[in-house]
Design a protein around this motif. Structure first.
Motif, mmCIF file in Angstrom:
data_model
loop_
_atom_site.group_PDB
_atom_site.id
_atom_site.type_symbol
_atom_site.label_atom_id
_atom_site.label_comp_id
_atom_site.label_asym_id
_atom_site.label_seq_id
_atom_site.Cartn_x
_atom_site.Cartn_y
_atom_site.Cartn_z
ATOM 1 N N LEU A 594 36.881 -46.061 -50.112
ATOM 2 C CA LEU A 594 36.216 -46.975 -49.183
ATOM 3 C C LEU A 594 36.863 -46.923 -47.806
ATOM 4 O O LEU A 594 36.172 -46.919 -46.777
ATOM 5 C CB LEU A 594 36.240 -48.390 -49.740
ATOM 6 C CG LEU A 594 35.415 -48.645 -51.009
ATOM 7 C CD1 LEU A 594 35.596 -50.080 -51.484
ATOM 8 C CD2 LEU A 594 33.941 -48.342 -50.794
ATOM 9 N N ARG A 595 38.179 -46.865 -47.772
ATOM 10 C CA ARG A 595 38.852 -46.832 -46.468
ATOM 11 C C ARG A 595 38.591 -45.525 -45.745
ATOM 12 O O ARG A 595 38.472 -45.515 -44.508
ATOM 13 C CB ARG A 595 40.350 -47.058 -46.667
ATOM 14 C CG ARG A 595 40.664 -48.514 -46.965
ATOM 15 C CD ARG A 595 42.138 -48.785 -47.093
ATOM 16 N NE ARG A 595 42.389 -50.215 -47.243
ATOM 17 C CZ ARG A 595 43.495 -50.732 -47.713
ATOM 18 N NH1 ARG A 595 44.488 -49.938 -48.096
ATOM 19 N NH2 ARG A 595 43.653 -52.039 -47.817
ATOM 20 N N ALA A 596 38.499 -44.420 -46.462
ATOM 21 C CA ALA A 596 38.182 -43.151 -45.815
ATOM 22 C C ALA A 596 36.803 -43.201 -45.171
ATOM 23 O O ALA A 596 36.555 -42.536 -44.162
ATOM 24 C CB ALA A 596 38.251 -42.015 -46.831
ATOM 25 N N ARG A 597 35.922 -43.997 -45.749
ATOM 26 C CA ARG A 597 34.597 -44.182 -45.167
ATOM 27 C C ARG A 597 34.619 -45.197 -44.020
ATOM 28 O O ARG A 597 33.604 -45.366 -43.328
ATOM 29 C CB ARG A 597 33.637 -44.692 -46.250
ATOM 30 C CG ARG A 597 33.315 -43.703 -47.380
ATOM 31 C CD ARG A 597 32.094 -42.878 -47.049
ATOM 32 N NE ARG A 597 31.010 -43.685 -46.541
ATOM 33 C CZ ARG A 597 30.119 -44.367 -47.300
ATOM 34 N NH1 ARG A 597 30.218 -44.294 -48.623
ATOM 35 N NH2 ARG A 597 29.159 -45.070 -46.749
ATOM 36 N N GLY A 598 35.720 -45.904 -43.855
ATOM 37 C CA GLY A 598 35.792 -46.950 -42.840
ATOM 38 C C GLY A 598 35.233 -48.273 -43.314
ATOM 39 O O GLY A 598 35.028 -49.187 -42.510
ATOM 40 N N ILE A 599 35.007 -48.414 -44.598
ATOM 41 C CA ILE A 599 34.460 -49.654 -45.167
ATOM 42 C C ILE A 599 35.599 -50.646 -45.380
ATOM 43 O O ILE A 599 36.569 -50.340 -46.077
ATOM 44 C CB ILE A 599 33.736 -49.366 -46.496
ATOM 45 C CG1 ILE A 599 32.556 -48.423 -46.258
ATOM 46 C CG2 ILE A 599 33.276 -50.652 -47.162
ATOM 47 C CD1 ILE A 599 31.897 -47.912 -47.523
ATOM 48 N N ASP A 600 35.489 -51.833 -44.802
ATOM 49 C CA ASP A 600 36.565 -52.812 -44.902
ATOM 50 C C ASP A 600 36.133 -54.098 -45.607
ATOM 51 O O ASP A 600 36.904 -55.058 -45.670
ATOM 52 C CB ASP A 600 37.124 -53.156 -43.521
ATOM 53 C CG ASP A 600 36.062 -53.688 -42.567
ATOM 54 O OD1 ASP A 600 34.882 -53.829 -43.001
ATOM 55 O OD2 ASP A 600 36.392 -53.968 -41.400
ATOM 56 N N ARG A 601 34.908 -54.150 -46.144
ATOM 57 C CA ARG A 601 34.462 -55.323 -46.890
ATOM 58 C C ARG A 601 33.312 -54.919 -47.799
ATOM 59 O O ARG A 601 32.665 -53.892 -47.599
ATOM 60 C CB ARG A 601 34.001 -56.442 -45.945
ATOM 61 C CG ARG A 601 32.775 -56.082 -45.117
ATOM 62 C CD ARG A 601 32.399 -57.202 -44.160
ATOM 63 N NE ARG A 601 32.127 -58.437 -44.843
ATOM 64 C CZ ARG A 601 30.953 -58.758 -45.385
ATOM 65 N NH1 ARG A 601 29.925 -57.905 -45.317
ATOM 66 N NH2 ARG A 601 30.779 -59.899 -45.992
ATOM 67 N N LEU A 602 33.081 -55.741 -48.827
ATOM 68 C CA LEU A 602 31.959 -55.541 -49.746
ATOM 69 C C LEU A 602 31.124 -56.811 -49.777
ATOM 70 O O LEU A 602 31.665 -57.924 -49.726
ATOM 71 C CB LEU A 602 32.457 -55.213 -51.154
ATOM 72 C CG LEU A 602 33.133 -53.850 -51.351
ATOM 73 C CD1 LEU A 602 33.785 -53.775 -52.729
ATOM 74 C CD2 LEU A 602 32.159 -52.709 -51.157
ATOM 75 N N ASP A 603 29.834 -56.637 -49.890
ATOM 76 C CA ASP A 603 28.950 -57.799 -49.966
ATOM 77 C C ASP A 603 28.866 -58.358 -51.375
ATOM 78 O O ASP A 603 28.553 -59.545 -51.547
ATOM 79 C CB ASP A 603 27.559 -57.416 -49.466
ATOM 80 C CG ASP A 603 27.580 -57.004 -48.003
ATOM 81 O OD1 ASP A 603 27.714 -57.893 -47.149
ATOM 82 O OD2 ASP A 603 27.515 -55.799 -47.728
#
Length: 816
Positions: A594-603
């Motif tokens: 997720l961090r490699a994708r730049g995702i910092d939160r989940l809904d």
């Protein structure tokens, strides 16, 4: 902007131009970027061509060309040799009788031990044996089938005769995560496996008479003795503090609980929590200074120093101490890198033949690459050289003054932090905003207090245990203080900034920005450097456009974790397994992906049921990311339910809408019968996602009874899906013919571990899907699988293991 000719001359004085030795690591990078290696015959031609060019050519350009061609040939030959060490697929799954010796410090597991074992022979099968290969073995449950723990754990250098079951070193393959197959190749591990008994079990013949004494096994035995002494002295103390002492004394990073590595990464001090280059360099410097003092004293006869000058001899002693310390610390890749850097730097400075720091760094990088061609793929390689280069660049523009020593130290720390920003984004997809603060107190505390105290206390503990135990407890107390401060820093708001892994353009801009900010000469306004960094730091995650749905089945081994993405929203369905001890998929796979994708939160996070292969990583996900809400079939008192900001029970008929995407739970129902065989499987959440582009069904571990209920109570149109995440990993308990006919998927996705002990997916189940004309995707063969659906277009399928694989990637489907 100043005097350009003078500034350019200053720059050349610092860098010395592009050094010849820099060709070697650059060529190594080029070789590793090849999708397929040239044949060994081509490599020999390159070696010969490089030698001819070197003898016939003149000038620096010819020398660089000759070195590049020669290095390419030698690296390709080295890689071919390493690949040839891997076991053949024909050895997989068989019980082999092997004899050999324990090569490294064993690592304790929950129910056994893991160790590296070098196979010397196969009794009774000399012509069918993977001899002279190192394998990684796990030995569970009392150290052997039918054996008791009285037999004792294996120790480095001991010879054993064992019955083992091997498999190739197939690792999890997910974008942006650790590459275990590359690490196994680098370390010379030909296979992994488990001990199933002793080759001479009837006679209780596990150990073989005699020891295998080499420099490596002697050092490993010393490490074992030191670890045992520390564990005995610190019994009953905080495990994290005890693990820190062990890691800093003998380099055993596995001794530190997994939770604390997350804290170390958040605070940017992970490099300190092992035998790092900083510690080795500090020790070498202390030994050099002490050696100079002793050599110039009356204790050493002057005649002994006629042949070798004092500075040269002191440097040799210091570098020798660094090599010895690194050997006792496990001779890891970072330690090797530091030792060769010290040796090269010392030799260059003493000889006086090197005019620039850039040449010294390039020569050190070339030597490191020569000994370990894969080092250039390691984050530590680039972090080490970048930090040193940044400090040198900064130091060349600032003269350190004693009255301003503290401010200069802070400025130097900031210089190193700025230089590592692009590499932190590239390798870790995050930037520690509290890193400078944490390093400001951690570096002196670890380097000046804890590490010297730990090393001295360990030596004393081996010689005088009572006194050593007292000193080790003092070291553990100091470590506890450090951990408390780091925990406080990691809890600060915005401790880390998550950034998407930058592409080549953003990375190049960021590197240029850092060079401009740190340059000793201001060729351009320095504010331009900050501007060049902004595109990388501000880049957000890519997501599906309108009319799209993205489905990513992560390669988590024997378990399940699927990321569903629709425009503006992300939902994680299950969080993968527990691998043993504190290691689980949430930390090892999901978070770095997720961090490699730049995702910092989940809904949303949906945990289908309580089994550890689906819920094992959920707590780590909740700890690493803000999650708006969690839905599950877990009990209210379950740690995941209790740890969620909002928790809902998934029930049949519950639905919601995100944009154009409709979500509905199809299982469990309130009055469904409970399975006697597996009540948790029967209560699995089943989620159906409908979008204009495609419909996806995620099924957890439901079994035939739940499938029958869905087919009986629901219309076929309410069950149909374009993509079916296969129930229960392809077990015979699920995937009934009627269910497949009702769902009628175009594609079926199996999530299972490579050669798992349950033998999922079952061949009969696979045949059932094929007979129905359903396309099959498998995480054990294909790695992480991403399917991008777009309205009116064919789905785009990406398979991490098979699409443009590097040369070291193992074909997991071969031989099956």
């Amino acid at each position: 902007m100043g005097n350009w000719p003078q500034q350019a001359a200053t720059w050349r004085g610092v860098t010395g131009g592009i050094p010849v030795a820099a060709v070697v690591p650059l060529v190594a990078l080029a070789v590793h970027a090849l999708p397929q290696l040239p044949a060994a015959q081509v490599a020999w031609l390159l070696v010969a061509g490089g030698l001819v060019l070197g003898l016939a050519g003149h000038g620096q350009l010819a020398m660089k060309a000759a070195l590049a061609v020669l290095a390419a040939g030698l690296i390709v030959l080295r890689v071919h040799g390493a690949l040839a060490e891997r076991i053949d697929p024909s050895y997989e799954g068989r019980v082999l009788q092997v004899a050999g010796y324990v090569a490294q410090l064993p690592q304790p597991l929950d129910r056994g031990v893991r160790f590296r074992f070098v196979i010397e022979s196969c009794p009774g099968a000399a012509n069918d044996c993977p001899a002279a290969r190192a394998v990684q073995l796990s030995w569970y449950e009392g150290f052997g089938r039918g054996q008791s723990r009285a037999i004792g754990a294996p120790r480095p250098g001991e010879r054993w005769q064992l019955a083992v079951r091997l498999k190739r070193a197939v690792a999890l393959v997910n974008p942006g995560t650790f590459d275990g197959e590359l690490r196994a190749l680098e370390e010379g591990i030909a296979a992994s496996g488990s001990v199933v008994g002793a080759a001479g079990e009837a006679a209780g013949n596990f150990r073989i008479a005699g020891q295998r004494w080499t420099i490596a096994t002697v050092l490993e035995r010393a490490r074992l003795a030191a670890r045992d002494a520390i564990v005995a002295a610190l019994a009953g103390t905080d495990p994290a503090a005890r693990g820190t002492v062990i890691a800093l004394s003998i380099g055993d990073q596995a001794a530190i609980p997994a939770r604390w590595w997350r804290v170390f990464n958040q605070t940017g001090i992970g490099h300190l929590m092992s035998i790092s280059g900083l510690h080795i360099t500090m020790l070498a410097g202390m030994v050099v200074a002490l050696s100079r003092r002793l050599l110039r004293s009356r204790l050493v006869p002057g005649a002994a120093l006629l042949l070798v000058p004092v500075p040269t001899l002191a440097w040799a002693i210091g570098v020798g101490a660094a090599f010895l310390y690194s050997g006792l610390a496990g001779w890891g890749v970072p330690a090797q890198r530091t030792c060769w850097m010290l040796a090269v730097a010392g030799g260059a400075l003493i000889s006086g033949r090197t005019r620039s720091v850039a040449s010294i760094l390039a020569l050190a990088a070339a030597v490191v690459t020569a000994f370990d061609p894969w080092a250039v793929l390691s984050p530590g390689f680039w972090l080490s050289f970048a930090a040193v280069a940044a400090i040198v660049l900064f130091g060349s523009a600032h003269r350190v003054r004693r009255r301003r020593l503290l401010s200069e130290a802070v400025a130097t720390q900031w210089a190193a932090t700025i230089a590592l920003l692009p590499l932190g984004a590239l390798f870790f997809s995050s930037v520690s905003l509290v890193g400078p603060l944490a390093n400001a107190f951690a570096i002196p505390l670890v380097s000046i207090v804890i590490t010297p105290l730990t090393l001295g206390a360990t030596v004393v503990a081996l010689l005088v245990p009572p006194l050593g135990a007292l000193l080790l407890r003092l070291a553990a107390w100091s470590s506890s203080l450090l951990l408390a401060l780091l925990d406080w820093a990691a809890a600060l708001p915005l401790a880390t900034w998550t950034v998407a892994r930058p592409g080549p353009l953003l990375l190049a801009l960021a590197v240029a920005g850092c060079a401009l900010l740190l340059s000793p000469v201001s060729l351009l306004p320095r504010r331009w450097g900050a501007a060049l960094l902004l595109p990388m730091l501000a880049a957000g995650p890519r997501g599906p456009a309108a009319g799209e749905i993205w489905v990513t089945a992560l390669d988590v081994g024997q378990g399940s974790a699927v990321l569903i993405e629709v425009p503006g929203y992300r939902l994680l369905f299950d969080a993968g397994p527990v691998y043993g001890g504190e290691l689980e998929a949430g930390t090892r796979v999901i978070t770095p992906y997720l961090r490699a994708r730049g995702i910092d939160r989940l809904d949303a996070l949906v945990v289908s049921h309580a089994d550890a292969d689906h819920a094992g990583g959920a707590l780590a996900v909740l700890g690493n990311f803000p999650v708006a809400w969690v839905a599950s079939s877990l009990a209210d008192g379950h740690p995941v339910s209790a740890g969620a900001a909002r928790h809902f029970a998934c029930r049949r008929g519950e639905l919601w809408r995100w944009g154009e995407a409709d979500f509905i739970f199809l299982n469990p129902g309130d009055d469904d019968p409970v399975s006697r065989k597996s009540p948790t499987n029967a209560r699995s959440c089943v989620l159906r996602v409908t979008t204009p582009a495609a419909t996806v069904m995620l099924t957890g571990d439901i079994e035939t009874a739940q499938e029958r209920l869905l087919v009986r109570t629901m219309e076929p149109s309410a069950l149909h899906a374009d993509l079916l995440v296969v129930p229960h990993h392809g077990s015979t308990t699920s995937s009934s013919e009627r269910f497949l006919a009702a769902v009628a998927p175009r594609t079926a996705l199996f999530q299972a571990g490579y050669r798992n002990r349950y033998r999922h997916p079952n061949p009969k189940v696979l045949a059932r899907y094929r007979a129905a004309g359903i396309d099959i995707l498998r995480s054990d063969w294909h790695g992480a699988i991403t399917i991008r659906y777009r309205l009116g277009q064919e789905p785009r399928i990406e398979r991490a293991r098979l699409d443009a694989p590097p040369y070291w990637r193992i074909d997991a489907g071969a031989g099956s």
